[in-house]
Design an enzyme around this catalytic site. Structure first.
Site, PDB file in Angstrom:
ATOM      1  N   ALA A   1       0.801  -1.234   0.000  1.00  0.00           N
ATOM      2  CA  ALA A   1       0.000   0.000   0.000  1.00  0.00           C
ATOM      3  C   ALA A   1       0.827   1.274   0.000  1.00  0.00           C
ATOM      4  O   ALA A   1       0.272   2.356   0.185  1.00  0.00           O
ATOM      5  CB  ALA A   1      -0.987   0.019   1.165  1.00  0.00           C
ATOM      6  N   ALA A   2       2.124   1.173  -0.256  1.00  0.00           N
ATOM      7  CA  ALA A   2       2.930   2.399  -0.341  1.00  0.00           C
ATOM      8  C   ALA A   2       2.431   3.291  -1.478  1.00  0.00           C
ATOM      9  O   ALA A   2       2.303   4.509  -1.325  1.00  0.00           O
ATOM     10  CB  ALA A   2       4.396   2.048  -0.556  1.00  0.00           C
ATOM     11  N   GLY A   3       2.136   2.666  -2.618  1.00  0.00           N
ATOM     12  CA  GLY A   3       1.635   3.443  -3.749  1.00  0.00           C
ATOM     13  C   GLY A   3       0.281   4.061  -3.476  1.00  0.00           C
ATOM     14  O   GLY A   3       0.015   5.200  -3.875  1.00  0.00           O
ATOM     15  N   ASP A   4      -0.585   3.338  -2.782  1.00  0.00           N
ATOM     16  CA  ASP A   4      -1.904   3.874  -2.446  1.00  0.00           C
ATOM     17  C   ASP A   4      -1.782   5.038  -1.465  1.00  0.00           C
ATOM     18  O   ASP A   4      -2.526   6.018  -1.557  1.00  0.00           O
ATOM     19  CB  ASP A   4      -2.787   2.780  -1.840  1.00  0.00           C
ATOM     20  CG  ASP A   4      -3.083   1.670  -2.834  1.00  0.00           C
ATOM     21  OD1 ASP A   4      -3.165   1.970  -4.040  1.00  0.00           O
ATOM     22  OD2 ASP A   4      -3.228   0.515  -2.402  1.00  0.00           O
TER      23      ASP A   4
END
Length: 301
Positions: free
Chosen positions: A240-243
């Site tokens: 979830a780093a991109g989210d």
């Protein structure tokens, strides 16, 4: 106002020293059950970063549905557009290794019922500044949401993940596309990053490509490219780093922060998230983002 149309799921995460190869069995050291899904993750990230956020999606009537809904609500997300449907809630089955890398299998379940907009959805999208889309729900829902957004002047931000062919019916209504480097290259079919950027800008006005430890790259038609370095941190779990980046970026752009400042803000949010396990459980509050950005600026003086 930010509206997120997309998936809401439960993440079933196992932590291992080294991820198993095909046919191999390894011992895990920990298992966690944490609400996630790319749509819910972006909604929670944006709300914790200080945005006013509403979620459009679906959960099942099983034991996972209520905790997913509750986590969104407790994070400050308006869940009036989050339907409960018969059957199981979507799940993501995640393996995280000691380097923080992950492999994920997504089972859509309730998310597969989001095939378009329903009563009240168009009004929510029309009232928003940004509509955030991802591809864990059916493409038809993303297209329908993007068409409503374009008709009402709401900017569309697309995270093209999981990677798949993107129809013109969607891309023609996208204002900003935010892939990671691997997704961008998969979409364009070329390895060269400059040519990949050209491919993206032939289809959408603005592209922001996240590059992991190398930071992120902003490209817009007719403008100079901007590269912002990543914060130097040790990753524990990159799930979830991109989210987190996208949710925080939408908040920053909604507050009319200049491009470099907005990208730095989003990068700080992602840097905080990767230092903690889990998806929604790792996402930082606004004060934490501000403190990291301020500390980085102070260190450069």
């Amino acid at each position: 106002m930010i509206v997120v149309l997309g998936s809401a799921s439960m993440d079933l995460t196992t932590y291992v020293a080294v991820a198993p190869a095909l046919g191999e069995t390894v011992m895990g050291r920990e298992f966690r059950t944490v609400p996630g899904g790319k749509g819910a993750n972006q909604a929670i990230a944006a709300a914790r970063a200080g945005g006013s956020v509403a979620m459009i999606g679906a959960v099942g009537d099983d034991s996972f549905g209520e905790p997913v809904r509750r986590t969104l609500a407790e994070s400050g997300v308006d869940v009036a557009g989050l339907r409960t449907v018969p059957g199981p809630t979507g799940t993501a089955h995640i393996v995280v290794d000691d380097d923080g890398g992950n492999s994920i299998v997504v089972v859509p379940s309730a998310n597969a019922t989001i095939t378009g907009t329903e009563e009240g959805d168009a009004e929510r999208i029309a009232a928003a500044d940004f509509l955030l889309l991802q591809l864990e729900a059916p493409m038809a829902a993303a297209i329908a949401g993007a068409e409503v957004a374009r008709a009402n002047g709401t900017k569309v931000v697309l995270t093209p993940a999981p990677t798949q062919d993107l129809p013109d019916a969607l891309l023609s209504n996208v204002d900003i596309i935010v892939p990671n480097e691997h997704e961008a290259r998969a979409l364009s079919g070329v390895d060269d990053l400059d040519k990949t950027i050209e491919w993206l800008l032939d289809r959408v006005p603005v592209a922001v490509v996240t590059l992991g430890e190398q930071g992120c790259l902003y490209a817009a038609r007719g403008e100079e490219q901007v590269r912002v370095p990543a914060f130097a941190v040790t990753a524990v779990d990159t799930t979830a780093a991109g989210d987190t980046f996208v949710g925080a970026l939408a908040v920053a752009l909604g507050e009319a922060k200049p491009v470099v400042e907005a990208l730095t803000w989003a990068s700080a949010a992602a840097a905080l998230a990767v230092q903690r396990p889990g998806a929604s459980s790792s996402m930082p509050e606004r004060a934490e983002i501000e403190a990291l950005v301020a500390g980085e600026e102070e260190g450069r003086r």
